[in-house]
Design a protein around this motif. Structure first.
Motif, PDB file in Angstrom:
ATOM      1  N   LYS A 200       0.936  -1.086   0.379  1.00 53.99           N
ATOM      2  CA  LYS A 200       0.306  -0.244   0.189  1.00 53.99           C
ATOM      3  C   LYS A 200       0.933   1.319   0.067  1.00 53.99           C
ATOM      4  O   LYS A 200       0.224   2.098  -0.740  1.00 53.99           O
ATOM      5  CB  LYS A 200      -1.070   0.190   0.898  1.00 53.99           C
ATOM      6  N   ASN A 201       2.031   1.537   1.178  1.00 51.10           N
ATOM      7  CA  ASN A 201       2.944   2.202   0.563  1.00 51.10           C
ATOM      8  C   ASN A 201       4.040   2.562  -0.241  1.00 51.10           C
ATOM      9  O   ASN A 201       4.574   3.360  -0.271  1.00 51.10           O
ATOM     10  CB  ASN A 201       3.330   2.574   2.076  1.00 51.10           C
ATOM     11  N   ALA A 202       3.841   1.716  -1.273  1.00 51.16           N
ATOM     12  CA  ALA A 202       4.700   2.083  -1.674  1.00 51.16           C
ATOM     13  C   ALA A 202       4.984   2.389  -2.850  1.00 51.16           C
ATOM     14  O   ALA A 202       3.565   3.462  -3.115  1.00 51.16           O
ATOM     15  CB  ALA A 202       4.659   0.583  -2.824  1.00 51.16           C
ATOM     16  N   SER A 203       6.315   3.183  -3.623  1.00 53.88           N
ATOM     17  CA  SER A 203       5.923   4.719  -3.892  1.00 53.88           C
ATOM     18  C   SER A 203       6.081   3.910  -5.494  1.00 53.88           C
ATOM     19  O   SER A 203       6.525   3.085  -5.584  1.00 53.88           O
ATOM     20  CB  SER A 203       7.548   5.442  -3.805  1.00 53.88           C
ATOM     21  N   GLU A 204       5.056   5.410  -6.594  1.00 50.25           N
ATOM     22  CA  GLU A 204       5.834   5.145  -7.670  1.00 50.25           C
ATOM     23  C   GLU A 204       6.976   5.782  -8.011  1.00 50.25           C
ATOM     24  O   GLU A 204       7.050   7.437  -7.831  1.00 50.25           O
ATOM     25  CB  GLU A 204       4.077   5.780  -8.630  1.00 50.25           C
ATOM     26  N   VAL A 205       7.704   5.020  -9.327  1.00 53.72           N
ATOM     27  CA  VAL A 205       8.677   5.614  -9.839  1.00 53.72           C
ATOM     28  C   VAL A 205       8.434   5.406 -11.039  1.00 53.72           C
ATOM     29  O   VAL A 205       8.311   4.390 -11.820  1.00 53.72           O
ATOM     30  CB  VAL A 205       9.118   4.903  -9.201  1.00 53.72           C
TER      31      VAL A 205
END
Ligand SMILES: [Zn+2]
Length: 159
Positions: A151-156
């Motif tokens: 859920k807290n993964a950042s978009e790169v």
């Protein structure tokens, strides 16, 4: 991609192009064409060279991987997946999805319509003839683990 094994299959397929040096072969072909293009500019002057360059650009565009090269990458890709513990049926499911998909939505990267069924057949033959490697894997896509993104993964975004 619907599950982790399809994603792994895609990555294993791409890695196999590198294992087979397909990328280098394609780059060398492109390099030769580019050299001819530069030679043409020198010999013919800019106007005729521009015409030739147009033709050559078309040629460059058509220089993607051939069916054989794709099929070879599928087979090695399935070996790599199996070796890494991912279900090599992921590649088969992916091509079956392509087969059933609205062609406007399918990424050109992997899709080779109407070659998808051929690629499925070739993979299934490969699995059957190597039961010690592939026999342990479940052919049913329902057995696959769904792709999960924390859920807290950042978009790169890669450029
Ligand atoms: Zn490929």
């Amino acid at each position: 991609m619907k599950n982790t094994d399809e994603l792994a299959g895609t990555l294993c397929h791409e890695v196999s192009h590198t294992i087979h040096h397909d990328t280098m072969t394609l780059m060398e072909k492109r390099q030769k064409i580019a050299e001819r293009e530069i030679g043409a500019t020198v010999l013919l002057g800019p106007t005729r060279a521009q015409f030739l360059a147009m033709l050559l650009l078309g040629k460059l565009h058509s220089l993607s991987y051939s069916r054989d090269v794709e099929s070879r990458a599928d087979l090695t890709g399935s070996d790599v997946c199996a070796g890494a513990g991912y279900n090599p049926w992921g590649l088969v499911w992916l091509f079956q999805d392509f087969q059933n998909a609205d062609m406007g939505q399918v990424p050109q990267l992997l899709s080779d319509h109407p070659g998808n069924q051929n690629r499925v057949d070739t993979l299934e033959r490969h699995f059957r003839s190597n039961p010690s490697v592939f026999g342990q894997f479940n052919a049913d896509p329902k057995s696959a683990a769904a792709i999960s993104v924390p859920k807290n993964a950042s978009e790169v975004f890669l450029r």
